[in-house]
Design an enzyme around this catalytic site. Sequence first.
Site, PDB file in Angstrom:
ATOM      1  N   ARG A 123     -37.036 -70.260  -9.603  1.00 55.53           N
ATOM      2  CA  ARG A 123     -37.937 -71.393  -9.974  1.00 55.53           C
ATOM      3  C   ARG A 123     -38.724 -71.079 -11.350  1.00 55.53           C
ATOM      4  O   ARG A 123     -38.786 -70.038 -11.711  1.00 55.53           O
ATOM      5  CB  ARG A 123     -38.872 -71.501  -8.743  1.00 55.53           C
ATOM      6  CG  ARG A 123     -39.634 -69.971  -8.501  1.00 55.53           C
ATOM      7  CD  ARG A 123     -41.039 -70.375  -7.620  1.00 55.53           C
ATOM      8  NE  ARG A 123     -41.774 -69.202  -7.342  1.00 55.53           N
ATOM      9  CZ  ARG A 123     -42.794 -68.907  -8.281  1.00 55.53           C
ATOM     10  NH1 ARG A 123     -43.239 -69.773  -9.179  1.00 55.53           N
ATOM     11  NH2 ARG A 123     -43.593 -67.711  -7.938  1.00 55.53           N
ATOM     12  N   ASP A 231     -51.459 -60.668 -15.080  1.00 55.65           N
ATOM     13  CA  ASP A 231     -50.759 -62.089 -14.716  1.00 55.65           C
ATOM     14  C   ASP A 231     -51.069 -63.057 -15.716  1.00 55.65           C
ATOM     15  O   ASP A 231     -50.752 -62.848 -16.983  1.00 55.65           O
ATOM     16  CB  ASP A 231     -51.463 -62.450 -13.246  1.00 55.65           C
ATOM     17  CG  ASP A 231     -50.616 -63.326 -12.519  1.00 55.65           C
ATOM     18  OD1 ASP A 231     -50.104 -64.340 -13.048  1.00 55.65           O
ATOM     19  OD2 ASP A 231     -50.704 -63.292 -11.280  1.00 55.65           O
TER      20      ASP A 231
END
Length: 323
Positions: A123, A231
């Site tokens: 994805r 992140d």
Amino acid sequence: MQQGMAVWYNLKYFNLIILDIVAIKPFLYLQGNLLEGPLYDPATKLLRFIDIYEDKLYLVNGTEVKIVSTESTLGVTANIKGSKEYLVGARHGVATMTDEGKITYLKKYWDVYIDGDKEYRMRSNDGAVDSHGRFWVGTMNDIHRVDNGRYNPEGILFRVDADLSIHRILDGATTPNGVGWNSADNIMYWTDSATLKVFAFNFDAATGTVSNKRIFWDSQQAGYAEYVTPDGLVVDREDCVWVALWRGYKVVRINPHGQPVGEIVLPTSYVTCPVFQGTEMVITTARDPEVKDEGIARGGDVYKVDVGVEGLPKHEFVLNTDR
């Protein structure tokens, strides 16, 4: 109420100076799952972000929140120049999406790069648009669709140009995350979270090519435990890079030399991505699986902190309609 704090350092002399300590509570108390991809559009004054695991898009106007169910799992959104629709990194490729969640694919990754069953198990994740309107987006395993239930190093960083040609820039990523550029537009930053590193590249804005990959910041070398991973990221007007720390309770501010010069401490562990809204920083978080009871510590909320500096502008994807 649990306490958080914002701490800044003296950028010139690198001496710790606590300029402000504030009680941090959610700007939006949502108790979502995996909130990611915040983007503020100054033209419409809309803030938006996604819940990857719940297939939702959040549109925020002031304190009014609209929640839209999307037709695909999303990793990131961007504006399209001259269009009211959004560009999205969807499950199988790059698509347009209306503010009602309708998806129309422009190009699918695995139609171009045929590679076993990657169409099923991969994805889109994080990404960004560069100064020339090209879309950079990473792909990774959907952990719910791999046999070993782990993120494997088979992710790819793609660049999508205006003619929708897809260029395979980097292979072997595990969890490709934040992408950003400095004000001179000659350095690109990119996170592969599983490596615990934010990387820097020489960036040629005219051609969209990168070279001289190197470590910009290593969370473990900075003293964080190996389960704390960098992140999402965003770059400010002073060329400092703000990096969210997954399982680290923080967003850290890192100067162009790779040295930490400040941090925002939140009352929840899974911090996912920052974005600027003027001098305020909007921060998304994810649900902590170890915290079963609802509440701030559980995560899945959105925070807003005034950090006294603005971010570099976000760019729009330039779609060649004559393709």
